[in-house]
Design a protein around this motif. Structure first.
Motif, PDB file in Angstrom:
ATOM      1  N   SER A   1       0.793  -1.339   0.004  1.00 31.22           N
ATOM      2  CA  SER A   1      -0.038   0.089   0.043  1.00 31.22           C
ATOM      3  C   SER A   1       0.741   1.320  -0.083  1.00 31.22           C
ATOM      4  O   SER A   1       1.887   1.321   0.904  1.00 31.22           O
ATOM      5  N   VAL A   2       0.367   2.234  -0.882  1.00 29.42           N
ATOM      6  CA  VAL A   2       1.121   3.656  -0.873  1.00 29.42           C
ATOM      7  C   VAL A   2       0.320   4.773  -0.974  1.00 29.42           C
ATOM      8  O   VAL A   2      -1.194   4.221  -1.221  1.00 29.42           O
ATOM      9  N   VAL A   3       0.566   5.555  -0.618  1.00 27.31           N
ATOM     10  CA  VAL A   3      -0.601   6.709  -0.431  1.00 27.31           C
ATOM     11  C   VAL A   3      -0.289   7.919  -1.575  1.00 27.31           C
ATOM     12  O   VAL A   3       0.596   8.114  -1.952  1.00 27.31           O
ATOM     13  N   CYS A   4      -1.665   8.167  -2.301  1.00 27.24           N
ATOM     14  CA  CYS A   4      -1.504   9.111  -3.258  1.00 27.24           C
ATOM     15  C   CYS A   4      -0.777  10.411  -2.799  1.00 27.24           C
ATOM     16  O   CYS A   4      -1.496  10.850  -1.829  1.00 27.24           O
ATOM     17  N   PRO A   5       0.038  10.964  -3.570  1.00 32.18           N
ATOM     18  CA  PRO A   5       0.581  12.215  -3.179  1.00 32.18           C
ATOM     19  C   PRO A   5      -0.319  13.277  -3.199  1.00 32.18           C
ATOM     20  O   PRO A   5      -0.234  14.555  -2.673  1.00 32.18           O
ATOM     21  N   GLU A   6      -1.392  13.359  -3.899  1.00 35.94           N
ATOM     22  CA  GLU A   6      -2.311  14.390  -4.112  1.00 35.94           C
ATOM     23  C   GLU A   6      -3.555  14.360  -3.150  1.00 35.94           C
ATOM     24  O   GLU A   6      -3.830  15.500  -2.615  1.00 35.94           O
ATOM     25  N   CYS A   7      -4.024  13.313  -2.852  1.00 34.30           N
ATOM     26  CA  CYS A   7      -5.354  13.303  -2.139  1.00 34.30           C
ATOM     27  C   CYS A   7      -5.104  12.385  -0.759  1.00 34.30           C
ATOM     28  O   CYS A   7      -5.812  12.211  -0.285  1.00 34.30           O
ATOM     29  N   ASP A   8      -3.861  11.707  -0.701  1.00 33.41           N
ATOM     30  CA  ASP A   8      -3.896  11.029   0.577  1.00 33.41           C
ATOM     31  C   ASP A   8      -4.681   9.374   0.557  1.00 33.41           C
ATOM     32  O   ASP A   8      -4.724   8.956   1.638  1.00 33.41           O
ATOM     33  N   ASN A   9      -5.023   9.152  -0.568  1.00 34.59           N
ATOM     34  CA  ASN A   9      -5.897   8.134  -0.617  1.00 34.59           C
ATOM     35  C   ASN A   9      -5.019   6.836  -0.791  1.00 34.59           C
ATOM     36  O   ASN A   9      -4.042   6.775  -1.517  1.00 34.59           O
TER      37      ASN A   9
ATOM     38  N   GLY B   1       8.440   3.327 -14.389  1.00 34.02           N
ATOM     39  CA  GLY B   1       8.020   3.939 -15.754  1.00 34.02           C
ATOM     40  C   GLY B   1       6.293   3.926 -15.830  1.00 34.02           C
ATOM     41  O   GLY B   1       5.941   4.584 -16.998  1.00 34.02           O
ATOM     42  N   GLU B   2       6.062   2.858 -15.575  1.00 38.02           N
ATOM     43  CA  GLU B   2       4.545   2.642 -15.669  1.00 38.02           C
ATOM     44  C   GLU B   2       3.660   3.832 -15.099  1.00 38.02           C
ATOM     45  O   GLU B   2       4.004   4.137 -14.128  1.00 38.02           O
ATOM     46  N   ILE B   3       2.466   4.155 -16.084  1.00 41.07           N
ATOM     47  CA  ILE B   3       1.646   5.317 -15.481  1.00 41.07           C
ATOM     48  C   ILE B   3       0.317   4.490 -14.746  1.00 41.07           C
ATOM     49  O   ILE B   3      -0.146   3.642 -15.468  1.00 41.07           O
ATOM     50  N   ILE B   4       0.148   4.776 -13.455  1.00 39.04           N
ATOM     51  CA  ILE B   4      -1.163   4.316 -13.166  1.00 39.04           C
ATOM     52  C   ILE B   4      -2.064   5.659 -12.547  1.00 39.04           C
ATOM     53  O   ILE B   4      -1.593   6.679 -12.628  1.00 39.04           O
ATOM     54  N   GLN B   5      -3.144   5.192 -12.246  1.00 34.43           N
ATOM     55  CA  GLN B   5      -4.175   6.468 -11.861  1.00 34.43           C
ATOM     56  C   GLN B   5      -4.687   6.155 -10.456  1.00 34.43           C
ATOM     57  O   GLN B   5      -5.156   5.035 -10.122  1.00 34.43           O
ATOM     58  N   CYS B   6      -4.863   7.328  -9.900  1.00 36.47           N
ATOM     59  CA  CYS B   6      -5.582   7.466  -8.379  1.00 36.47           C
ATOM     60  C   CYS B   6      -6.884   6.891  -8.748  1.00 36.47           C
ATOM     61  O   CYS B   6      -7.704   7.773  -9.582  1.00 36.47           O
TER      62      CYS B   6
END
Length: 68
Positions: free
Chosen positions: A2-10, A22-27
């Motif tokens: 588990s990691v936390v989204c740096p924008e919304c802390d989700n 290098g892979e792009i994922i989306q919150c």
């Protein structure tokens, strides 16, 4: 892991074995595009059109003086 989204802390449940650097994922919560910076340990960073947000700070001020 588990990691936390740096924008919304989700909290994001991401399996480090299922993603590559290098892979792009989306919150799922805020929709921010996040790049996998490292898979061991798992690290993510928000991405904008020009790359990592942190990189903008290194290049942004140098170009302003050229226009004057």
């Amino acid at each position: 892991m588990s990691v936390v989204c740096p924008e919304c802390d989700n909290p994001l449940d991401i399996d480090a074995e299922d993603v590559e650097e290098g892979e792009i994922i989306q919150c799922d919560e805020c929709g921010t595009d996040l790049e996998v910076v490292s898979s061991d340990p798992l690290e993510i960073a928000p991405v904008d059109e020009e790359g990592y947000d942190d990189e903008d700070d290194l290049h942004g001020d140098d170009n302003e003086d050229e226009d004057e």
